[in-house]
Design a protein around this motif. Structure first.
Motif, mmCIF file in Angstrom:
data_model
loop_
_atom_site.group_PDB
_atom_site.id
_atom_site.type_symbol
_atom_site.label_atom_id
_atom_site.label_comp_id
_atom_site.label_asym_id
_atom_site.label_seq_id
_atom_site.Cartn_x
_atom_site.Cartn_y
_atom_site.Cartn_z
ATOM 1 N N ASP A 1 0.380 -1.448 0.246
ATOM 2 C CA ASP A 1 -0.509 0.120 -0.145
ATOM 3 C C ASP A 1 0.522 1.355 -0.160
ATOM 4 O O ASP A 1 0.536 2.349 0.567
ATOM 5 N N VAL A 2 2.209 0.943 0.202
ATOM 6 C CA VAL A 2 3.126 2.265 0.256
ATOM 7 C C VAL A 2 3.273 2.651 -1.776
ATOM 8 O O VAL A 2 4.133 1.777 -2.678
ATOM 9 N N LEU A 3 2.617 4.161 -1.745
ATOM 10 C CA LEU A 3 2.623 4.473 -3.004
ATOM 11 C C LEU A 3 4.137 5.687 -3.348
ATOM 12 O O LEU A 3 4.673 6.297 -2.088
ATOM 13 N N MET A 4 4.617 5.233 -4.406
ATOM 14 C CA MET A 4 5.853 5.703 -4.227
ATOM 15 C C MET A 4 6.149 6.985 -6.149
ATOM 16 O O MET A 4 5.578 6.435 -7.335
ATOM 17 N N ASP A 5 7.366 7.590 -5.977
ATOM 18 C CA ASP A 5 7.844 8.024 -6.694
ATOM 19 C C ASP A 5 8.751 8.586 -7.070
ATOM 20 O O ASP A 5 9.605 9.610 -6.741
ATOM 21 N N LEU A 6 9.652 8.224 -8.152
ATOM 22 C CA LEU A 6 11.295 7.674 -7.918
ATOM 23 C C LEU A 6 11.224 8.750 -9.221
ATOM 24 O O LEU A 6 12.758 8.679 -9.084
ATOM 25 N N GLY A 7 10.844 8.795 -10.159
ATOM 26 C CA GLY A 7 10.503 9.409 -11.049
ATOM 27 C C GLY A 7 11.457 10.762 -10.505
ATOM 28 O O GLY A 7 11.580 12.304 -11.760
ATOM 29 N N ASP A 8 10.439 11.761 -10.234
ATOM 30 C CA ASP A 8 10.486 13.206 -9.459
ATOM 31 C C ASP A 8 12.094 13.341 -8.894
ATOM 32 O O ASP A 8 12.728 11.797 -8.456
ATOM 33 N N PRO A 9 12.602 15.045 -9.432
ATOM 34 C CA PRO A 9 13.875 15.080 -8.762
ATOM 35 C C PRO A 9 14.239 14.737 -7.468
ATOM 36 O O PRO A 9 15.327 14.380 -7.438
ATOM 37 N N GLN A 10 12.915 15.006 -6.672
ATOM 38 C CA GLN A 10 13.163 15.107 -5.267
ATOM 39 C C GLN A 10 12.168 13.890 -4.896
ATOM 40 O O GLN A 10 11.087 13.879 -4.515
ATOM 41 N N PRO A 11 12.218 12.256 -5.286
ATOM 42 C CA PRO A 11 11.648 11.965 -4.766
ATOM 43 C C PRO A 11 11.264 11.029 -3.146
ATOM 44 O O PRO A 11 11.562 11.781 -2.109
#
Length: 274
Positions: free
Chosen positions: A223-233
């Motif tokens: 259920d953890v969401l992540m955005d590793l494509g952001d310059p500040q992940p």
């Protein structure tokens, strides 16, 4: 009855199915189709709803096409069957869209093979077909069902892969909407979450990651969401960052730095991230 079907067991060799079989099989196909549907429902009761529902006619047609092509290929083994192939792949995609398991999907073809063999054994007694002929028929039938099972599995896995890609993209979209503090209505977030197979929590915690961090997805709860494509992940953790969550996060980060914001409601996510 043609001699090819009456050859003695001592002289007959395993090999191609005699073309004369088509003459016997054609009148049997409607009854065989109904028998297969009945046995599939008996083995997998959830298919009763499928056959009775809006997709029932398609599934019926896919089975009918498969039986027809089998008999056609007895007469003309090299004839291609693009329509059958696509119908069976579509059946696999349909099974995936309903949330059915791959084992169940494959099982339906095994049920079909058993029913077809049982039905043909009855014909064998009626037409006095030799035991060696029946062995040859069984080999051919199960090889054909293996082809169908492979086509259906291909469609199923394609659909699952596409659905997972779509869900991942939806989850990233939800994360960005929440973390941006854009004031997206809760009803919109709930609708998107349902489509993504995720539940919008009452409270959440944002975790900022060091640039270039690549946490191991398998170490984190689903259920953890992540955005590793952001310059500040960053990550979104439903609820508070309690001891169990912290332990899994430390394991996932593998030494990368992270900073957790306060636990807030969805409307305060941007403040938590800052």
């Amino acid at each position: 009855m043609p001699n090819a079907l009456h050859a003695s067991a001592s002289s007959e060799q395993l090999g191609p199915i005699p073309r004369e079989l088509a003459t016997i099989m054609w009148p049997e196909l409607p009854a065989l189709l109904d028998e297969i549907k009945t046995e599939v429902v008996r083995a997998y009761p959830e298919f009763a709803e499928v056959f009775a529902g809006p997709h029932g006619r398609f599934v019926h047609a896919a089975i009918e096409q498969s039986l027809t092509i089998f008999v056609d290929q007895v007469v003309r083994p090299s004839v291609p069957s693009p329509l059958r192939d696509e119908m069976i792949r579509t059946f696999g995609r349909f099974a995936a869209s309903r949330g059915g398991s791959l084992d169940t999907l494959r099982g339906t073809f095994r049920v079909g093979a058993r029913v077809a063999l049982r039905h043909t054994k009855k014909l064998g007694k009626r037409y006095n077909l030799s035991p060696v002929f029946m062995l040859s028929f069984a080999d051919t039938l199960f090889a054909y069902m293996d082809q169908l099972e492979a086509l259906a599995s291909e469609g199923y896995l394609q659909a699952r892969s596409s659905a997972e890609d779509n869900q991942d993209e939806l989850r990233r979209k939800i994360l960005r909407l929440i973390a941006s503090g854009s004031g997206t209505p809760r009803a919109t977030l709930v609708e998107l979450a349902e489509r993504a197979g995720w539940q919008l929590p009452e409270e959440l915690t944002l975790v900022a990651l060091s640039a270039g961090a690549h946490p191991a997805r398998t170490a984190l709860h689903g259920d953890v969401l992540m955005d590793l494509g952001d310059p500040q992940p960053y990550l979104l953790v439903p609820g508070a960052l309690h001891a169990e969550r912290q332990a899994s996060l430390v394991q996932a980060l593998g030494g990368a730095r992270a900073a957790a914001g306060p636990t807030v409601g969805p409307a305060g996510a941007a403040d938590s991230l800052r």
